[in-house]
Enzyme design. Sequence first.
Site, PDB file in Angstrom:
ATOM      1  N   ILE A  59     105.728 -95.046  82.988  1.00  0.00           N
ATOM      2  CA  ILE A  59     105.585 -94.517  84.354  1.00  0.00           C
ATOM      3  C   ILE A  59     106.921 -94.402  85.084  1.00  0.00           C
ATOM      4  CG2 ILE A  59     103.182 -95.219  84.704  1.00  0.00           C
ATOM      5  CD1 ILE A  59     104.334 -97.649  86.328  1.00  0.00           C
ATOM      6  N   THR A 121      96.298-106.268  93.778  1.00  0.00           N
ATOM      7  CA  THR A 121      95.752-107.600  93.527  1.00  0.00           C
ATOM      8  C   THR A 121      95.629-108.402  94.820  1.00  0.00           C
ATOM      9  OG1 THR A 121      96.301-109.725  92.505  1.00  0.00           O
ATOM     10  CG2 THR A 121      98.148-108.278  92.965  1.00  0.00           C
ATOM     11  N   ASP A 122      94.705-109.364  94.819  1.00  0.00           N
ATOM     12  CA  ASP A 122      94.585-110.256  95.980  1.00  0.00           C
ATOM     13  C   ASP A 122      95.781-111.200  96.093  1.00  0.00           C
ATOM     14  OD1 ASP A 122      93.999-111.905  93.791  1.00  0.00           O
ATOM     15  OD2 ASP A 122      92.085-112.608  94.566  1.00  0.00           O
TER      16      ASP A 122
HETATM   17  P1  NAD Z   1      97.307-105.522  81.424  1.00  0.00           P
HETATM   18  O1  NAD Z   1      98.576-106.280  81.313  1.00  0.00           O
HETATM   19  O2  NAD Z   1      96.152-105.891  80.574  1.00  0.00           O
HETATM   20  O3  NAD Z   1      97.581-103.968  81.171  1.00  0.00           O
HETATM   21  C1  NAD Z   1      98.703-103.307  81.680  1.00  0.00           C
HETATM   22  C2  NAD Z   1      98.849-101.979  80.961  1.00  0.00           C
HETATM   23  O4  NAD Z   1      99.957-101.273  81.530  1.00  0.00           O
HETATM   24  C3  NAD Z   1      99.131-102.126  79.467  1.00  0.00           C
HETATM   25  O5  NAD Z   1      98.352-101.210  78.729  1.00  0.00           O
HETATM   26  C4  NAD Z   1     100.620-101.778  79.355  1.00  0.00           C
HETATM   27  O6  NAD Z   1     100.968-101.209  78.099  1.00  0.00           O
HETATM   28  C5  NAD Z   1     100.753-100.772  80.483  1.00  0.00           C
HETATM   29  N1  NAD Z   1     102.137-100.659  80.967  1.00  0.00           N
HETATM   30  C6  NAD Z   1     102.999-101.679  81.276  1.00  0.00           C
HETATM   31  N2  NAD Z   1     104.178-101.173  81.668  1.00  0.00           N
HETATM   32  C7  NAD Z   1     104.056 -99.817  81.639  1.00  0.00           C
HETATM   33  C8  NAD Z   1     104.925 -98.748  81.938  1.00  0.00           C
HETATM   34  N3  NAD Z   1     106.178 -98.956  82.361  1.00  0.00           N
HETATM   35  N4  NAD Z   1     104.465 -97.477  81.794  1.00  0.00           N
HETATM   36  C9  NAD Z   1     103.207 -97.245  81.357  1.00  0.00           C
HETATM   37  N5  NAD Z   1     102.344 -98.225  81.043  1.00  0.00           N
HETATM   38  C10 NAD Z   1     102.768 -99.494  81.174  1.00  0.00           C
HETATM   39  O7  NAD Z   1      96.927-105.575  82.975  1.00  0.00           O
HETATM   40  P2  NAD Z   1      95.487-105.644  83.677  1.00  0.00           P
HETATM   41  O8  NAD Z   1      95.086-107.061  83.793  1.00  0.00           O
HETATM   42  O9  NAD Z   1      94.595-104.656  83.046  1.00  0.00           O
HETATM   43  O10 NAD Z   1      95.903-105.142  85.136  1.00  0.00           O
HETATM   44  C11 NAD Z   1      95.874-103.745  85.444  1.00  0.00           C
HETATM   45  C12 NAD Z   1      96.184-103.556  86.902  1.00  0.00           C
HETATM   46  O11 NAD Z   1      95.230-104.246  87.703  1.00  0.00           O
HETATM   47  C13 NAD Z   1      97.548-104.106  87.328  1.00  0.00           C
HETATM   48  O12 NAD Z   1      98.110-103.219  88.266  1.00  0.00           O
HETATM   49  C14 NAD Z   1      97.224-105.448  87.963  1.00  0.00           C
HETATM   50  O13 NAD Z   1      98.188-105.779  88.930  1.00  0.00           O
HETATM   51  C15 NAD Z   1      95.895-105.130  88.595  1.00  0.00           C
HETATM   52  N6  NAD Z   1      94.979-106.284  88.801  1.00  0.00           N
HETATM   53  C16 NAD Z   1      94.676-107.107  87.760  1.00  0.00           C
HETATM   54  C17 NAD Z   1      93.744-108.131  87.960  1.00  0.00           C
HETATM   55  C18 NAD Z   1      93.337-109.048  86.815  1.00  0.00           C
HETATM   56  O14 NAD Z   1      92.558-109.970  87.048  1.00  0.00           O
HETATM   57  N7  NAD Z   1      93.796-108.851  85.587  1.00  0.00           N
HETATM   58  C19 NAD Z   1      93.167-108.308  89.220  1.00  0.00           C
HETATM   59  C20 NAD Z   1      93.532-107.452  90.281  1.00  0.00           C
HETATM   60  C21 NAD Z   1      94.432-106.425  90.042  1.00  0.00           C
HETATM   61  O1  DAU Z   2      93.974-112.570  91.354  1.00  0.00           O
HETATM   62  C1  DAU Z   2      94.244-111.439  90.591  1.00  0.00           C
HETATM   63  C2  DAU Z   2      95.243-111.774  89.504  1.00  0.00           C
HETATM   64  O2  DAU Z   2      94.539-112.532  88.533  1.00  0.00           O
HETATM   65  C3  DAU Z   2      95.879-110.534  88.876  1.00  0.00           C
HETATM   66  O3  DAU Z   2      96.661-109.887  89.836  1.00  0.00           O
HETATM   67  C4  DAU Z   2      96.744-110.910  87.678  1.00  0.00           C
HETATM   68  O4  DAU Z   2      97.217-109.735  87.036  1.00  0.00           O
HETATM   69  C5  DAU Z   2      95.905-111.706  86.701  1.00  0.00           C
HETATM   70  O5  DAU Z   2      96.706-112.136  85.618  1.00  0.00           O
HETATM   71  C6  DAU Z   2      95.286-112.910  87.401  1.00  0.00           C
HETATM   72  O6  DAU Z   2      96.320-113.841  87.804  1.00  0.00           O
HETATM   73  P1  DAU Z   2      96.146-115.428  87.585  1.00  0.00           P
HETATM   74  O7  DAU Z   2      97.491-116.029  87.529  1.00  0.00           O
HETATM   75  O8  DAU Z   2      95.133-115.969  88.530  1.00  0.00           O
HETATM   76  O9  DAU Z   2      95.435-115.381  86.109  1.00  0.00           O
HETATM   77  P2  DAU Z   2      95.637-116.248  84.773  1.00  0.00           P
HETATM   78  O10 DAU Z   2      94.590-115.768  83.820  1.00  0.00           O
HETATM   79  O11 DAU Z   2      97.037-116.260  84.311  1.00  0.00           O
HETATM   80  O12 DAU Z   2      95.265-117.718  85.254  1.00  0.00           O
HETATM   81  C7  DAU Z   2      94.054-118.003  85.944  1.00  0.00           C
HETATM   82  C8  DAU Z   2      94.114-119.455  86.385  1.00  0.00           C
HETATM   83  O13 DAU Z   2      94.031-120.314  85.239  1.00  0.00           O
HETATM   84  C9  DAU Z   2      95.399-119.835  87.086  1.00  0.00           C
HETATM   85  O14 DAU Z   2      95.090-120.787  88.105  1.00  0.00           O
HETATM   86  C10 DAU Z   2      96.253-120.479  85.989  1.00  0.00           C
HETATM   87  C11 DAU Z   2      95.209-121.141  85.121  1.00  0.00           C
HETATM   88  N1  DAU Z   2      95.480-121.252  83.665  1.00  0.00           N
HETATM   89  C12 DAU Z   2      95.932-120.160  83.012  1.00  0.00           C
HETATM   90  C13 DAU Z   2      96.129-120.212  81.643  1.00  0.00           C
HETATM   91  C14 DAU Z   2      96.628-119.006  80.886  1.00  0.00           C
HETATM   92  C15 DAU Z   2      95.208-122.443  83.014  1.00  0.00           C
HETATM   93  O15 DAU Z   2      94.778-123.454  83.624  1.00  0.00           O
HETATM   94  N2  DAU Z   2      95.394-122.508  81.656  1.00  0.00           N
HETATM   95  C16 DAU Z   2      95.850-121.437  80.930  1.00  0.00           C
HETATM   96  O16 DAU Z   2      95.991-121.548  79.709  1.00  0.00           O
END
Ligand code: NAD
Ligand code: DAU
Length: 332
Positions: A59, A121-122
Site C-alpha cells: 500500500i 481499532t479501539d
Molecule cells: P493481520 O496482521 O492478520 O493482517 C494484516 C494484513 O495486511 C496481512 O495480510 C499483511 O500481509 C497485510 N499487509 C501488511 N503490510 C502491508 C502493506 N504494506 N501493503 C499491503 N498489505 C500489507 O491483521 P488483522 O488482525 O486482520 O487486522 C486487520 C486490520 O484490522 C488492521 O488495520 C487492524 O489494525 C484492524 N483491527 C484488528 C483487530 C483485531 O482484533 N485483530 C481489531 C480491530 C481492528
Molecule cells: O483491541 C483491538 C486490537 O486487538 C487490535 O487492534 C490488534 O490488532 C489485535 O492484535 C488485538 O490487540 P491485543 O494486544 O489486545 O491482542 P493480542 O492477541 O496480542 O493479546 C490479547 C490479550 O492477551 C492481551 O491482553 C495480551 C494477552 N496475551 C497475548 C498473548 C499472545 C497473553 O496473555 N498471552 C499471549 O500469549
Amino acid sequence: MAHLLVTGGAGFIGSNFVHHVIDTTDHTVTVLDALTYAGNRASLAGIPDDRMRFVHGSIDDADLVDSLVADADAVVHYAAESHNDNSLNDPSPFVQTNLVGTFTLLEAVRRHKVRYHHISTDEVYGDLELDDPAKFTEATAYQPSSPYSSTKAGSDLLVRAWVRSFGVEATISNCSNNYGPYQHVEKFIPRQITNLLRGVRPRLYGTGLNVRDWIHAEDHSTAVMTILNAGRIGETYLIGADGEKSNIDVVRLLLRLMGHPEDDFDHVADRPGHDMRYAIDATKLRTELGWEPRFRDLEAGLTDTIDWYRTHEAWWAPAKDATEAKYAAQGQ
Ligand code: NAD
Ligand code: DAU
C-alpha cells in the site's frame, strides 16, 4: 454490483471480510496485499477468479495504489502491521505501513474521488481501569499506548484531515478484539488453541487480569458492510459486541472446551505498557444504522474456532515454530 479494493485481504479480518462479500453480495473484489509474515494467500482459497483478483504489492507503492484505486468504486483499508508485541520490538514497519501506507491510499482516493472506509481499532483510546463503569465511545479522547496503536491513531487522524480539508468521502470504524478463523498464531486465542493442540500449556502475560472485549470476525464484517452502505461520510463508528472477558477467564474457558484442567496454564513475562481493559459502547452503530451482532455467545464462538484450528493444521502449522521461537526469546 460494485467493485471493492480491499487492502490486507490476505490477513485475518480482511480475508473474513472478502469471504463475507463474496458470499453475501454480487460485488467483485481486488485484494491488494504485501503477503508479509501475517498474510496468507491460502486464506482466500476457493474464491472464483471472476469474483476476486489478487494483487501482490504494498500500500505504500504510490503508482500501484493509484492504478488500483482508479478502477474501484470503494476502498476498504484493512492492511496494517497489527501485532502490539512486534511493534515493541521494531516499530519501523508500523510507521511505514500504518502511516505512510494510509497516506498513500488517501492521496489516491482524493485524486480519483473514490469512497473510502478506514478500518481501525479501539486501542487508539488507550485503556480503562478494571473497575471503571465507562466504555469507549466515539467521543473518547485518543490516548494510544503502544507503537502499534499510536500509528493506528495517527492514520485515523490523517483520514479525518483528508475528509475535512479535501472533501474525501470517508468513514472510520474502531473495533474491539476479533476472534475466528484465519487468525495468525501469534495472537492470544489462536496461540493458546494451537499450543493445546500440540500439548503445550497456554501462556498468560502477567496476572492475566487484563480485559479484552471480544467480537467474532464475521460480526466485524457485517458491521463494516453496514457502514459502507449506510454510514454518514466523515463519521466514526465504534464496533463491539459486549464481549468483555479477562484473559485468565478466556484461557480457563479454552482449557475446559479442549478437555483440560482449568488451571493447566503458565504465567509468563508481562507485555511492557500492557493496556488493562478495552470496552466498546456501540450504541451509535446500533441505533443509527440498526446493526446487531449475530455471535453473542463467546463459548459457542470459541467452540467453532477451536474446531476450525483442529481441522486446519496445514494452514497454521507453517507459522507456529517461528512464532514460538520469537516468544521464547522474549520470555513469553
Ligand atoms: P493481520 O496482521 O492478520 O493482517 C494484516 C494484513 O495486511 C496481512 O495480510 C499483511 O500481509 C497485510 N499487509 C501488511 N503490510 C502491508 C502493506 N504494506 N501493503 C499491503 N498489505 C500489507 O491483521 P488483522 O488482525 O486482520 O487486522 C486487520 C486490520 O484490522 C488492521 O488495520 C487492524 O489494525 C484492524 N483491527 C484488528 C483487530 C483485531 O482484533 N485483530 C481489531 C480491530 C481492528
Ligand atoms: O483491541 C483491538 C486490537 O486487538 C487490535 O487492534 C490488534 O490488532 C489485535 O492484535 C488485538 O490487540 P491485543 O494486544 O489486545 O491482542 P493480542 O492477541 O496480542 O493479546 C490479547 C490479550 O492477551 C492481551 O491482553 C495480551 C494477552 N496475551 C497475548 C498473548 C499472545 C497473553 O496473555 N498471552 C499471549 O500469549
